[in-house]
Design an enzyme around this catalytic site. Structure first.
Site, PDB file in Angstrom:
ATOM      1  N   SER A  58     -25.567  12.145  37.740  1.00  0.00           N
ATOM      2  CA  SER A  58     -24.276  12.840  37.778  1.00  0.00           C
ATOM      3  C   SER A  58     -24.355  14.320  37.420  1.00  0.00           C
ATOM      4  CB  SER A  58     -23.254  12.113  36.888  1.00  0.00           C
ATOM      5  OG  SER A  58     -23.031  10.807  37.389  1.00  0.00           O
ATOM      6  N   GLU A 118     -33.743   9.629  34.405  1.00  0.00           N
ATOM      7  CA  GLU A 118     -32.431   9.332  34.969  1.00  0.00           C
ATOM      8  C   GLU A 118     -31.866   8.057  34.351  1.00  0.00           C
ATOM      9  OE1 GLU A 118     -31.987  11.093  39.189  1.00  0.00           O
ATOM     10  OE2 GLU A 118     -33.083   9.224  39.383  1.00  0.00           O
ATOM     11  N   HIS A 121     -37.714   5.315  41.405  1.00  0.00           N
ATOM     12  CA  HIS A 121     -36.262   5.486  41.255  1.00  0.00           C
ATOM     13  C   HIS A 121     -35.637   4.147  40.861  1.00  0.00           C
ATOM     14  CE1 HIS A 121     -32.057   6.249  42.123  1.00  0.00           C
ATOM     15  NE2 HIS A 121     -32.351   7.538  42.025  1.00  0.00           N
TER      16      HIS A 121
END
Ligand code: PGA
Length: 235
Positions: free
Chosen positions: A193, A157, A88
């Site tokens: 988002s 992402e 991440h």
């Protein structure tokens, strides 16, 4: 379609237990054909439920040992956890995890048969340089990662879309997922988002096999609303 919730450093042990119970009940009633993953903080880990796979946001690549502040394989095994998030951007950028270390983690948990959600994403300055720069950046984040691993799930992402309320545009997601699809046969999630108001258009993009959701997953109703929005009509 895969729905993954990343709680990050939100929710307590009690709050997570309540959340999972409520979500599990909703999912049992709905019987969606989705795979649901939830990544709570380490203190709130618990066994998976009937409808929800509980995974770890992070763990050290060792069974146990002198790694102050970390948890490892034995702590995960206590709860029957065999799903982990690796790479991440918050761990890469805030916690300073290098590609080499991420590859080491990946190999360790791959060897133990874990389902791995492996995240990649470019910062804004790279996105501004165009698709080619983005592709180059993303492939660098796969160095040392086995793309053929059968329990791999990739999550794209873009860093600038995480927690900003501003998801990537449909065309940006579509072109990036198409690029990743050239070499990745495993599911590819989009994250950044994702929320009830944009889930439909994101889920409809070719090569988007699911979503990894932070902020909009923190409330059960919001996370569930996203599934409802894309669920096939009941027959
Ligand atoms: P966000 O976070 O949904 O709050 O943008 C996504 C993530 O970081 O996984």
């Amino acid at each position: 379609m895969i729905f993954a919730a990343n709680f990050k450093m939100h929710h307590t042990r009690a709050g997570t237990a309540e959340y999972l119970k409520e979500l599990d009940t909703l999912l049992a009633q709905a019987e969606f054909p989705f795979k649901t993953l939830v990544f709570p903080p380490a203190t709130a880990l618990q066994p998976s439920t009937d409808w929800i796979t509980v995974g770890a946001q992070n763990a050290y690549p060792a069974e146990q040992g002198a790694y102050t502040g970390e948890i490892g394989l034995s702590q995960l095994e206590e709860f029957g956890i065999d799903t982990i998030l690796i790479g991440h951007s918050e761990r890469r950028n805030i916690l300073g995890e290098s590609q080499e270390f991420l590859a080491e983690k990946f190999a360790f948990y791959q060897e133990r048969g874990f389902q791995i959600v492996y995240c990649v994403g470019e910062p804004l300055e790279v996105r501004q340089q165009g698709d080619e720069a983005v592709a180059e950046h993303l492939w660098e984040q796969f160095v040392g990662i086995d793309l053929d691993y059968e329990r791999l799930i990739v999550a794209y992402e873009p860093v600038w879309a995480i927690g900003t309320g501003r998801a990537a545009k449909v065309e940006e997601i579509a072109s990036t997922h198409a690029e990743l699809r050239r070499r990745i046969a495993r599911p590819i999630l989009y994250g950044g988002s994702v929320k009830p108001t944009n889930i439909r258009e994101i889920a409809a993009i070719a090569d988007v096999d699911g979503v990894l959701v932070g902020s909009a997953s923190l409330e059960v109703r919001s996370f569930f609303a996203m599934m409802e929005a894309v669920a096939p009509p009941q027959v």
